[in-house]
Enzyme design. Structure first.
Site, PDB file in Angstrom:
ATOM      1  N   VAL A  12       0.632  -1.239  -0.073  1.00 42.25           N
ATOM      2  CA  VAL A  12       0.090   0.099   0.062  1.00 42.25           C
ATOM      3  C   VAL A  12       0.736   1.338  -0.067  1.00 42.25           C
ATOM      4  O   VAL A  12       0.407   2.414  -0.067  1.00 42.25           O
ATOM      5  CB  VAL A  12      -0.813   0.146   1.271  1.00 42.25           C
ATOM      6  N   HIS A  37      -4.679  -4.237  -1.976  1.00 41.38           N
ATOM      7  CA  HIS A  37      -5.024  -3.803  -0.713  1.00 41.38           C
ATOM      8  C   HIS A  37      -5.092  -2.477  -0.503  1.00 41.38           C
ATOM      9  O   HIS A  37      -5.026  -2.047   0.766  1.00 41.38           O
ATOM     10  CB  HIS A  37      -3.965  -4.565   0.501  1.00 41.38           C
ATOM     11  N   SER A  56       4.795 -13.425   1.841  1.00 36.24           N
ATOM     12  CA  SER A  56       4.760 -14.655   2.645  1.00 36.24           C
ATOM     13  C   SER A  56       3.612 -15.476   2.051  1.00 36.24           C
ATOM     14  O   SER A  56       3.558 -17.034   2.615  1.00 36.24           O
ATOM     15  CB  SER A  56       4.674 -14.410   4.053  1.00 36.24           C
TER      16      SER A  56
END
Ligand code: OAD
Length: 241
Positions: free
Chosen positions: A103, A119, A187
């Site tokens: 972001v 996001h 991840s």
């Protein structure tokens, strides 16, 4: 040179369509904190107090103070060689899409324009009443207000919220149709972004992972390259057209 890196360079050099999926690790070398891992934000902060719609309803001031703190960290930071390599790929590969979970806005600063910010973006704010989204770099008050009098909220997808439908559709279609996908610095545990690599693989793409650590996708990708994205991505791009 690492065998996986060589194979990935070769596939990338002939690819006519490419999706790059990025996560916080790509911005780590610029100085942006990641979320998980020993230094990650979620070690010291509780997402349910800061990154959910309920948290915002309960205490909008606290939530904005946290975002204001993160904005102050990000504001002076610059794209690193990993970001720059990805913007170079946008210029070279005819069908290109960058799907980022970040972001921080650093991909745009690096020059990428064909991107989906899954996001949201920390430099955008949204009116909770009207739903309008606007750039917001200065906070006159905390929490800030819209001209209509209602509260503004960060234009970020919080836990428990759905992604923008069009953004997700664009990302899924691109994942299903690309020849090569690079998954860097994530991840791969937050859905639905985490499932894009599997979709690409199922659809026949060559999937390359670049990460300092193993992740849940390491076992099924075509090449998993261990290392920092700021070092590995420029090496990968060195072999692209
Ligand atoms: P994470 O913090 O979960 O993961 C960062 C990943 O980057 C880890 O797998 C690290 O091993 C790897 N990494 C760290 N430094 C690296 C480097 N220099 N080069 C390459 N890899 C490196 O971040 P995300 O996967 O992006 O959601 O997290 C997904 C989402 O969870 C975020 O978008 C955020 C968070 O809650 C929202 O803000 C909505």
């Amino acid at each position: 040179m690492d065998k996986g890196l060589l194979r990935a360079r070769e596939r990338l050099s002939s690819a006519r369509s490419l999706v790059v999926l990025t996560g916080a690790g790509v911005s780590a070398e610029s100085g942006v904190p990641t979320f998980r891992g020993p230094e990650g934000l979620w070690r010291n902060f509780r997402p349910e107090e800061l990154a959910t719609p309920q948290a915002f309803r309960r205490d909008p001031k606290l939530v904005w103070e946290w975002y204001d703190w993160r904005r102050r960290i990000i504001a002076p930071l610059k794209p690193n060689p990993g970001h720059l390599a990805i913007s170079e790929l946008e210029k070279r590969v005819p069908e290109f899409l960058l799907v980022t979970q970040n972001v921080d806005g650093l991909h745009r600063l690096a020059g990428n324009a064909k991107l989906v910010e899954l996001h949201g973006n920390i430099w955008l704010a949204r009116c909770v009443a009207e739903g309008t989204v606007a750039e917001n770099r200065e906070l006159a008050t905390i929490p800030p207000k819209c001209g209509c009098g209602a509260l503004l909220r960060p234009h970020i997808v919080w836990f428990g919220e759905s992604l923008d439908e069009d953004d997700l559709k664009t990302a899924v279609e691109a994942a299903r149709n690309c020849e090569v996908m690079i998954v860097a610095g994530t991840s791969s545990v937050v859905q639905p972004a985490a499932s894009l690599a599997g979709l690409a693989k199922e659809s026949g793409a060559f999937v390359v992972e670049v990460n300092t650590d193993e992740t849940p996708i390491t076992g099924f990708v075509d090449a998993s390259i261990r290392g920092r994205s700021g070092e590995i991505l420029p090496m990968l791009v060195g072999g692209a057209r």
